[in-house]
Motif scaffolding. Sequence first.
Motif, PDB file in Angstrom:
ATOM      1  N   PRO A 194      17.609  -7.221  -1.577  1.00 33.67           N
ATOM      2  CA  PRO A 194      17.501  -5.984  -0.388  1.00 33.67           C
ATOM      3  C   PRO A 194      17.636  -4.261  -1.044  1.00 33.67           C
ATOM      4  O   PRO A 194      16.875  -3.627  -0.150  1.00 33.67           O
ATOM      5  CB  PRO A 194      18.701  -6.247   0.589  1.00 33.67           C
ATOM      6  N   ARG A 195      18.647  -4.185  -1.347  1.00 32.82           N
ATOM      7  CA  ARG A 195      18.441  -2.868  -2.026  1.00 32.82           C
ATOM      8  C   ARG A 195      16.925  -2.559  -2.773  1.00 32.82           C
ATOM      9  O   ARG A 195      16.855  -1.279  -2.588  1.00 32.82           O
ATOM     10  CB  ARG A 195      19.154  -2.530  -3.407  1.00 32.82           C
ATOM     11  N   GLY A 196      16.458  -3.661  -3.749  1.00 32.84           N
ATOM     12  CA  GLY A 196      14.981  -2.973  -3.982  1.00 32.84           C
ATOM     13  C   GLY A 196      13.947  -3.064  -3.025  1.00 32.84           C
ATOM     14  O   GLY A 196      12.970  -1.872  -2.926  1.00 32.84           O
ATOM     15  N   ARG A 197      13.872  -3.592  -1.768  1.00 32.99           N
ATOM     16  CA  ARG A 197      13.337  -3.371  -1.201  1.00 32.99           C
ATOM     17  C   ARG A 197      13.568  -2.238  -0.368  1.00 32.99           C
ATOM     18  O   ARG A 197      12.120  -1.823   0.380  1.00 32.99           O
ATOM     19  CB  ARG A 197      13.319  -4.884   0.357  1.00 32.99           C
ATOM     20  N   ARG A 198      14.590  -1.825  -0.055  1.00 32.53           N
ATOM     21  CA  ARG A 198      14.546  -0.592   0.584  1.00 32.53           C
ATOM     22  C   ARG A 198      14.084   0.255  -0.429  1.00 32.53           C
ATOM     23  O   ARG A 198      13.470   1.804   0.059  1.00 32.53           O
ATOM     24  CB  ARG A 198      16.582  -0.576   1.207  1.00 32.53           C
ATOM     25  N   LYS A 199      14.457   0.349  -1.681  1.00 37.14           N
ATOM     26  CA  LYS A 199      14.268   1.322  -2.753  1.00 37.14           C
ATOM     27  C   LYS A 199      12.434   1.241  -2.897  1.00 37.14           C
ATOM     28  O   LYS A 199      11.769   2.051  -2.707  1.00 37.14           O
ATOM     29  CB  LYS A 199      14.337   1.056  -4.425  1.00 37.14           C
ATOM     30  N   ALA A 200      11.867   0.189  -2.582  1.00 34.90           N
ATOM     31  CA  ALA A 200       9.996   0.755  -2.752  1.00 34.90           C
ATOM     32  C   ALA A 200       9.530   1.341  -1.028  1.00 34.90           C
ATOM     33  O   ALA A 200       8.732   1.672  -1.374  1.00 34.90           O
ATOM     34  CB  ALA A 200       9.659  -1.147  -2.727  1.00 34.90           C
ATOM     35  N   PHE A 201      10.601   0.611  -0.100  1.00 36.49           N
ATOM     36  CA  PHE A 201      10.041   1.559   0.810  1.00 36.49           C
ATOM     37  C   PHE A 201      10.256   2.304   0.735  1.00 36.49           C
ATOM     38  O   PHE A 201       8.995   3.077   1.730  1.00 36.49           O
ATOM     39  CB  PHE A 201      10.433   0.076   2.158  1.00 36.49           C
ATOM     40  N   SER A 202      10.875   3.177   0.700  1.00 34.52           N
ATOM     41  CA  SER A 202      11.485   4.725   1.161  1.00 34.52           C
ATOM     42  C   SER A 202      10.643   4.917  -0.022  1.00 34.52           C
ATOM     43  O   SER A 202      10.331   6.548   0.368  1.00 34.52           O
ATOM     44  CB  SER A 202      13.606   4.880   0.107  1.00 34.52           C
ATOM     45  N   THR A 203       9.603   5.070  -1.054  1.00 35.60           N
ATOM     46  CA  THR A 203       8.661   5.836  -1.827  1.00 35.60           C
ATOM     47  C   THR A 203       8.075   6.127  -0.989  1.00 35.60           C
ATOM     48  O   THR A 203       6.799   6.793  -1.510  1.00 35.60           O
ATOM     49  CB  THR A 203       8.688   4.706  -3.334  1.00 35.60           C
ATOM     50  N   CYS A 204       7.604   4.952  -0.200  1.00 40.26           N
ATOM     51  CA  CYS A 204       6.002   5.248   0.928  1.00 40.26           C
ATOM     52  C   CYS A 204       6.432   5.525   2.356  1.00 40.26           C
ATOM     53  O   CYS A 204       5.604   5.859   3.087  1.00 40.26           O
ATOM     54  CB  CYS A 204       5.447   4.251   1.037  1.00 40.26           C
ATOM     55  N   GLY A 205       7.727   5.011   2.327  1.00 42.12           N
ATOM     56  CA  GLY A 205       8.645   6.240   4.187  1.00 42.12           C
ATOM     57  C   GLY A 205       7.282   7.145   4.553  1.00 42.12           C
ATOM     58  O   GLY A 205       6.722   7.190   5.738  1.00 42.12           O
ATOM     59  N   SER A 206       7.478   8.184   3.906  1.00 40.81           N
ATOM     60  CA  SER A 206       7.576   9.754   4.128  1.00 40.81           C
ATOM     61  C   SER A 206       5.953   9.862   4.310  1.00 40.81           C
ATOM     62  O   SER A 206       5.648   9.992   5.555  1.00 40.81           O
ATOM     63  CB  SER A 206       7.768  10.706   2.935  1.00 40.81           C
ATOM     64  N   HIS A 207       4.770   9.079   3.641  1.00 42.12           N
ATOM     65  CA  HIS A 207       3.826   8.836   3.613  1.00 42.12           C
ATOM     66  C   HIS A 207       3.067   8.527   4.912  1.00 42.12           C
ATOM     67  O   HIS A 207       2.238   8.436   5.317  1.00 42.12           O
ATOM     68  CB  HIS A 207       2.810   7.944   2.339  1.00 42.12           C
ATOM     69  N   LEU A 208       3.708   7.317   5.070  1.00 39.53           N
ATOM     70  CA  LEU A 208       3.642   6.348   6.187  1.00 39.53           C
ATOM     71  C   LEU A 208       4.192   6.928   7.248  1.00 39.53           C
ATOM     72  O   LEU A 208       3.056   6.798   8.905  1.00 39.53           O
ATOM     73  CB  LEU A 208       4.187   4.605   6.331  1.00 39.53           C
ATOM     74  N   THR A 209       5.092   7.435   7.868  1.00 40.67           N
ATOM     75  CA  THR A 209       5.376   8.501   8.716  1.00 40.67           C
ATOM     76  C   THR A 209       3.776  10.089   8.822  1.00 40.67           C
ATOM     77  O   THR A 209       3.419  10.227  10.337  1.00 40.67           O
ATOM     78  CB  THR A 209       6.824   9.238   8.180  1.00 40.67           C
ATOM     79  N   VAL A 210       3.704  10.376   7.694  1.00 44.32           N
ATOM     80  CA  VAL A 210       2.858  11.401   8.008  1.00 44.32           C
ATOM     81  C   VAL A 210       1.101  10.512   8.859  1.00 44.32           C
ATOM     82  O   VAL A 210       0.728  11.094   9.171  1.00 44.32           O
ATOM     83  CB  VAL A 210       2.402  12.177   6.764  1.00 44.32           C
ATOM     84  N   VAL A 211       1.131   9.443   8.308  1.00 50.26           N
ATOM     85  CA  VAL A 211      -0.355   8.754   8.117  1.00 50.26           C
ATOM     86  C   VAL A 211      -0.651   8.022   9.625  1.00 50.26           C
ATOM     87  O   VAL A 211      -1.513   8.175  10.625  1.00 50.26           O
ATOM     88  CB  VAL A 211      -0.424   7.058   7.974  1.00 50.26           C
ATOM     89  N   CYS A 212       1.270   7.751  10.072  1.00 50.44           N
ATOM     90  CA  CYS A 212       0.413   7.023  12.038  1.00 50.44           C
ATOM     91  C   CYS A 212       1.057   8.555  12.688  1.00 50.44           C
ATOM     92  O   CYS A 212       0.093   8.485  13.899  1.00 50.44           O
ATOM     93  CB  CYS A 212       2.799   6.819  12.129  1.00 50.44           C
ATOM     94  N   LEU A 213       1.532   9.627  12.609  1.00 49.91           N
ATOM     95  CA  LEU A 213       1.143  10.640  13.316  1.00 49.91           C
ATOM     96  C   LEU A 213       0.339  11.050  13.356  1.00 49.91           C
ATOM     97  O   LEU A 213      -0.417  11.105  14.128  1.00 49.91           O
ATOM     98  CB  LEU A 213       2.611  11.841  12.376  1.00 49.91           C
ATOM     99  N   PHE A 214      -0.630  11.406  11.909  1.00 55.24           N
ATOM    100  CA  PHE A 214      -2.094  12.432  12.032  1.00 55.24           C
ATOM    101  C   PHE A 214      -2.721  10.849  12.672  1.00 55.24           C
ATOM    102  O   PHE A 214      -3.851  11.347  13.400  1.00 55.24           O
ATOM    103  CB  PHE A 214      -2.237  12.547  10.250  1.00 55.24           C
ATOM    104  N   TYR A 215      -3.404  10.108  12.051  1.00 53.33           N
ATOM    105  CA  TYR A 215      -4.237   8.852  13.342  1.00 53.33           C
ATOM    106  C   TYR A 215      -3.713   8.382  14.015  1.00 53.33           C
ATOM    107  O   TYR A 215      -4.578   7.861  14.680  1.00 53.33           O
ATOM    108  CB  TYR A 215      -3.932   7.284  12.394  1.00 53.33           C
ATOM    109  N   GLY A 216      -2.529   8.516  14.454  1.00 54.59           N
ATOM    110  CA  GLY A 216      -2.455   8.756  16.024  1.00 54.59           C
ATOM    111  C   GLY A 216      -2.781   9.033  17.044  1.00 54.59           C
ATOM    112  O   GLY A 216      -3.110   9.084  18.086  1.00 54.59           O
ATOM    113  N   THR A 217      -2.810   9.934  16.790  1.00 52.92           N
ATOM    114  CA  THR A 217      -3.490  11.303  17.134  1.00 52.92           C
ATOM    115  C   THR A 217      -4.745  11.451  17.522  1.00 52.92           C
ATOM    116  O   THR A 217      -4.953  11.706  18.742  1.00 52.92           O
ATOM    117  CB  THR A 217      -2.796  12.757  17.194  1.00 52.92           C
ATOM    118  N   ILE A 218      -5.117  11.378  16.647  1.00 53.99           N
ATOM    119  CA  ILE A 218      -6.925  11.424  16.238  1.00 53.99           C
ATOM    120  C   ILE A 218      -7.398  10.434  17.290  1.00 53.99           C
ATOM    121  O   ILE A 218      -8.215  10.073  18.128  1.00 53.99           O
ATOM    122  CB  ILE A 218      -7.039  10.837  14.697  1.00 53.99           C
ATOM    123  N   ILE A 219      -6.361   8.837  17.068  1.00 50.79           N
ATOM    124  CA  ILE A 219      -6.615   7.835  18.173  1.00 50.79           C
ATOM    125  C   ILE A 219      -6.658   7.855  19.332  1.00 50.79           C
ATOM    126  O   ILE A 219      -7.424   7.525  20.420  1.00 50.79           O
ATOM    127  CB  ILE A 219      -6.309   6.803  17.595  1.00 50.79           C
TER     128      ILE A 219
END
Length: 312
Positions: free
Chosen positions: A231-256
Motif C-alpha cells: 500500500p505504501r508503494g502504491r501511495r508513493k507511485a500515485f503521489s508522483t503523478c498526483g499534481s499532474h493529474l490535478t492540473v489535467v482535470c482542471l484544464f480539460y474540465g473547464t475546456i470540456i
Amino acid sequence: MRVSNQSSVSEFLLLGLSRDPQQQRLLFLLFLTMYLATVLGNLLIILSIGTDSRLHIPMYFFLSNLSFVDVCFSSTTVPKVLANHLLGTQAISFSGCLTQMYFLYLFALMDNFLLAVMAYDRFVAICHPLHYTTKMTQKLCVLMVAGSWVTASLSVLLHTLLIAQLSFCGDNAIPHFFCDLTPLLRLSCSDTYLNELMILTEGAVVTVTPFVCILISYIHITSAVLRVSSPRGRRKAFSTCGSHLTVVCLFYGTIIAVYFNPASAHSSEKDTAATVLYTVVTPMLNPFIYSLRNSDLKGALYRVVHRGTFSV
C-alpha cells in the motif's frame, strides 16, 4: 461605436465581462491580483528549477516549460483587459485581434501538448522505471518540446490565416474579454465553411490527440500501480503523478465545459466563467498545485525565497 452595415471592419469591440462600473472595478482588481500571482508563482517555479541541480531531470524540465507557457498564456489576454479598463476603451484593432487569437491558441495548444508529454514521462517512470534514464534522454525531452512548439505554431497559423481571409461587416462587437475564434466566425459576413471544417478536422486532431495520449498513459499507470503489493508503494507511485493529474482535470474540465456541451446547455455567462477558469485561473493555480504536492520543489522554492530574502 459600432461599424455600420456594408463597411469593412478595422477594429473590434471587446465587451468584457460586465458593463456595470462597480463590477468592472472589482473585476479589474481581481484580474490584476490573479495575473500578478500567475507571473510571480510561475517565475518562481522556473527560477527554482533552474538554480537547483537536483531538479535537472525530465519531469522538472517539462514543468519549467509549462510554467513559461502559463505566463505567456495569461499575458495574451489579461494585460489587454487591464489596459482597456484603465484607458476606458473596448477597442482592439483587426491585426491586434488576430495576433491575440494566434498567441492565445498557440499557448493553449502548448499547454495541451506539454500535459501529454508530462503524462508520458510519468508513464515511463512508473511502468518502466529501470529503463527511465535510457528512454527519457535529454535529447528526447528537447525534441518533444520543440516538436510541440512547431506543431502548435503551424496548426494555429493555419486557422489564423483562414480567419484573415474572411470579410467582416456590420456588427463588430465581441461579447468576450478577448478575441475568440467562435465569436469571430459569427461576426463574419463571408462563407465560413472552410474555417469550420478545419476546426472540426485538423483542430480536433491536434486538440483531442494529446488528451487521448494522457488517458492511455494513466490507464497503464493505474494498471501498473494496482499490481504493486505494498500500500505504501502504491501511495508513493500515485503521489508522483498526483499534481499532474490535478492540473489535467482542471484544464480539460473547464475546456470540456465550454466546447463539448450541447448547445442547449450553453449560456454566455457560463461559457465566459469557464473561459476565465482555463485562461486565467488555471495558469495561476498550477504553481501552487505542483509546489504544495511536491516536497523537492517545495524545498527548492524555499531556498530561492530564503536566499532572496537574506540577500536584500
